[in-house]
Design a protein around this motif. Structure first.
Motif, PDB file in Angstrom:
ATOM      1  N   ASN A  43      10.704 -11.061   5.262  1.00  8.71           N
ATOM      2  CA  ASN A  43      12.339 -10.861   5.128  1.00  8.71           C
ATOM      3  C   ASN A  43      12.620 -10.857   3.574  1.00  8.71           C
ATOM      4  OD1 ASN A  43      13.790 -10.248   7.539  1.00  8.71           O
ATOM      5  ND2 ASN A  43      12.788 -11.982   8.256  1.00  8.71           N
ATOM      6  N   ASP A  44      11.948 -12.096   3.065  1.00 12.92           N
ATOM      7  CA  ASP A  44      12.313 -12.371   1.633  1.00 12.92           C
ATOM      8  C   ASP A  44      11.690 -11.120   0.723  1.00 12.92           C
ATOM      9  OD1 ASP A  44      13.511 -14.407   2.058  1.00 12.92           O
ATOM     10  OD2 ASP A  44      12.070 -15.799   1.852  1.00 12.92           O
ATOM     11  N   PHE A  45      10.305 -10.686   1.141  1.00 11.11           N
ATOM     12  CA  PHE A  45       9.711  -9.555   0.667  1.00 11.11           C
ATOM     13  C   PHE A  45      10.328  -8.515   0.499  1.00 11.11           C
ATOM     14  CE2 PHE A  45       6.898  -6.051   0.406  1.00 11.11           C
ATOM     15  CZ  PHE A  45       5.954  -6.365  -0.759  1.00 11.11           C
ATOM     16  N   CYS A  46      10.939  -7.974   1.797  1.00 11.70           N
ATOM     17  CA  CYS A  46      11.750  -6.700   1.696  1.00 11.70           C
ATOM     18  C   CYS A  46      13.068  -7.134   1.078  1.00 11.70           C
ATOM     19  CB  CYS A  46      12.363  -6.644   3.402  1.00 11.70           C
ATOM     20  SG  CYS A  46      10.954  -6.164   4.272  1.00 11.70           S
ATOM     21  N   SER A  47      13.649  -8.212   0.891  1.00 15.09           N
ATOM     22  CA  SER A  47      14.907  -8.453   0.131  1.00 15.09           C
ATOM     23  C   SER A  47      14.610  -8.021  -1.340  1.00 15.09           C
ATOM     24  CB  SER A  47      15.579  -9.638   0.467  1.00 15.09           C
ATOM     25  OG  SER A  47      16.139  -9.847   1.738  1.00 15.09           O
ATOM     26  N   GLU A  48      13.489  -8.811  -1.862  1.00 17.46           N
ATOM     27  CA  GLU A  48      12.908  -8.536  -3.217  1.00 17.46           C
ATOM     28  C   GLU A  48      12.711  -7.047  -3.634  1.00 17.46           C
ATOM     29  OE1 GLU A  48       9.297 -10.050  -5.957  1.00 17.46           O
ATOM     30  OE2 GLU A  48       9.557 -11.127  -4.055  1.00 17.46           O
TER      31      GLU A  48
ATOM     32  N   GLN B 229       0.803  -1.378   0.052  1.00 16.76           N
ATOM     33  CA  GLN B 229       0.216  -0.033  -0.015  1.00 16.76           C
ATOM     34  C   GLN B 229       0.863   1.213   0.093  1.00 16.76           C
ATOM     35  OE1 GLN B 229      -3.339   0.365  -0.222  1.00 16.76           O
ATOM     36  NE2 GLN B 229      -2.927   2.464  -0.448  1.00 16.76           N
ATOM     37  N   PHE B 230       2.049   1.288   0.650  1.00 15.19           N
ATOM     38  CA  PHE B 230       3.125   2.283   0.755  1.00 15.19           C
ATOM     39  C   PHE B 230       3.429   2.599  -0.533  1.00 15.19           C
ATOM     40  CE2 PHE B 230       7.085   4.416   0.865  1.00 15.19           C
ATOM     41  CZ  PHE B 230       6.783   5.269   1.950  1.00 15.19           C
ATOM     42  N   CYS B 231       3.974   1.557  -1.230  1.00 19.01           N
ATOM     43  CA  CYS B 231       4.348   1.735  -2.696  1.00 19.01           C
ATOM     44  C   CYS B 231       3.221   2.117  -3.779  1.00 19.01           C
ATOM     45  CB  CYS B 231       4.867   0.140  -3.193  1.00 19.01           C
ATOM     46  SG  CYS B 231       5.638   0.644  -4.932  1.00 19.01           S
ATOM     47  N   GLU B 232       2.097   1.932  -3.368  1.00 20.49           N
ATOM     48  CA  GLU B 232       1.022   2.058  -4.278  1.00 20.49           C
ATOM     49  C   GLU B 232       0.563   3.685  -4.204  1.00 20.49           C
ATOM     50  OE1 GLU B 232      -2.352  -0.358  -3.724  1.00 20.49           O
ATOM     51  OE2 GLU B 232      -1.572  -1.873  -4.795  1.00 20.49           O
ATOM     52  N   THR B 233       0.883   4.110  -2.782  1.00 15.68           N
ATOM     53  CA  THR B 233       0.651   5.604  -2.505  1.00 15.68           C
ATOM     54  C   THR B 233       1.633   6.568  -2.938  1.00 15.68           C
ATOM     55  OG1 THR B 233      -0.599   4.782  -0.519  1.00 15.68           O
ATOM     56  CG2 THR B 233       0.164   7.097  -0.635  1.00 15.68           C
ATOM     57  N   TYR B 234       2.943   6.009  -2.824  1.00 12.93           N
ATOM     58  CA  TYR B 234       3.916   7.129  -2.854  1.00 12.93           C
ATOM     59  C   TYR B 234       4.870   6.680  -4.353  1.00 12.93           C
ATOM     60  CZ  TYR B 234       3.007   8.716   1.926  1.00 12.93           C
ATOM     61  OH  TYR B 234       2.463   9.191   2.843  1.00 12.93           O
ATOM     62  N   GLY B 235       4.783   5.366  -4.741  1.00 12.88           N
ATOM     63  CA  GLY B 235       5.306   5.335  -6.016  1.00 12.88           C
ATOM     64  C   GLY B 235       6.765   4.482  -5.924  1.00 12.88           C
ATOM     65  N   PHE B 236       7.105   4.347  -4.494  1.00  8.56           N
ATOM     66  CA  PHE B 236       8.488   3.538  -4.106  1.00  8.56           C
ATOM     67  C   PHE B 236       8.213   2.798  -2.907  1.00  8.56           C
ATOM     68  CE2 PHE B 236       8.584   8.027  -2.423  1.00  8.56           C
ATOM     69  CZ  PHE B 236       9.135   7.596  -1.271  1.00  8.56           C
ATOM     70  N   TYR B 237       9.066   1.820  -2.745  1.00 12.36           N
ATOM     71  CA  TYR B 237       9.104   1.302  -1.323  1.00 12.36           C
ATOM     72  C   TYR B 237      10.014   1.951  -0.323  1.00 12.36           C
ATOM     73  CZ  TYR B 237       6.679  -2.805  -3.303  1.00 12.36           C
ATOM     74  OH  TYR B 237       5.761  -3.701  -3.827  1.00 12.36           O
ATOM     75  N   PRO B 238       9.560   1.897   0.919  1.00 14.15           N
ATOM     76  CA  PRO B 238      10.562   2.473   1.877  1.00 14.15           C
ATOM     77  C   PRO B 238      11.835   2.000   1.712  1.00 14.15           C
ATOM     78  CG  PRO B 238       9.179   1.196   2.964  1.00 14.15           C
ATOM     79  CD  PRO B 238       8.724   1.306   1.539  1.00 14.15           C
ATOM     80  N   SER B 239      13.216   2.713   2.050  1.00 16.18           N
ATOM     81  CA  SER B 239      14.518   2.217   1.920  1.00 16.18           C
ATOM     82  C   SER B 239      14.987   1.392   3.138  1.00 16.18           C
ATOM     83  CB  SER B 239      15.497   3.312   1.658  1.00 16.18           C
ATOM     84  OG  SER B 239      15.349   4.261   2.823  1.00 16.18           O
ATOM     85  N   MET B 240      14.328   1.770   4.318  1.00 16.76           N
ATOM     86  CA  MET B 240      14.501   0.966   5.581  1.00 16.76           C
ATOM     87  C   MET B 240      13.644   0.737   6.474  1.00 16.76           C
ATOM     88  SD  MET B 240      16.888   2.291   8.812  1.00 16.76           S
ATOM     89  CE  MET B 240      18.469   2.084   7.677  1.00 16.76           C
ATOM     90  N   LEU B 241      13.429  -0.097   7.115  1.00 18.82           N
ATOM     91  CA  LEU B 241      12.519  -0.685   8.093  1.00 18.82           C
ATOM     92  C   LEU B 241      12.908  -1.330   9.232  1.00 18.82           C
ATOM     93  CD1 LEU B 241       9.243  -1.564   8.114  1.00 18.82           C
ATOM     94  CD2 LEU B 241       9.793  -3.753   7.304  1.00 18.82           C
TER      95      LEU B 241
END
Length: 124
Positions: A75-80, A51-63
């Motif tokens: 973990n795999d999703f974040c790595s991908e 949802q974050f990516c759909e809203t802002y157009g990118f994924y956060p760089s750190m979590l």
């Protein structure tokens, strides 16, 4: 969005689960999602990041998040998607984990920085 919090057949009360992504630099919330209180929060991380990516157009760089989000799928999703994820690991005693002075644990297979002293600046 208050709903009954049910665990199995037992009604534990009324409540909700709120997940939010907050900017680390300024502490401002960037995305908030609410779910019924009995929701399993682990799979909700991938939904929140999508949802974050759909809203802002990118994924956060750190979590940075707690043990409730610890899973290979998260973990795999974040790595991908190139997210440096610092997801605290649940310690079942079956693998070597990075341990901080405050007792937080991390899986070294998923974190980029392996010096536990560094975590004090990014882990709540």
């Amino acid at each position: 969005m208050l709903r009954l919090y049910v665990h199995g057949d037992y009604i534990k009360g009324i409540g909700f689960l709120s997940n939010k992504l907050t900017d680390l630099e300024f502490g401002l919330p960037m995305l908030v999602q609410c779910y019924k209180g009995s929701a399993n929060e682990n799979p909700l991380l991938r939904e929140l990041l999508t949802q974050f990516c759909e809203t802002y157009g990118f994924y956060p760089s750190m979590l940075s998040t707690d043990k409730g989000m610890d899973s290979a799928a998260n973990n795999d999703f974040c790595s991908e998607f190139g997210i440096s994820a610092y997801i605290q690991a649940r310690d079942f005693g079956n693998k070597e984990l990075i341990k901080t002075e405050k007792g937080k644990t991390f899986n070294p297979n998923y974190v980029e920085i392996t010096d536990p002293h560094v975590y004090s600046g990014i882990i709540y």
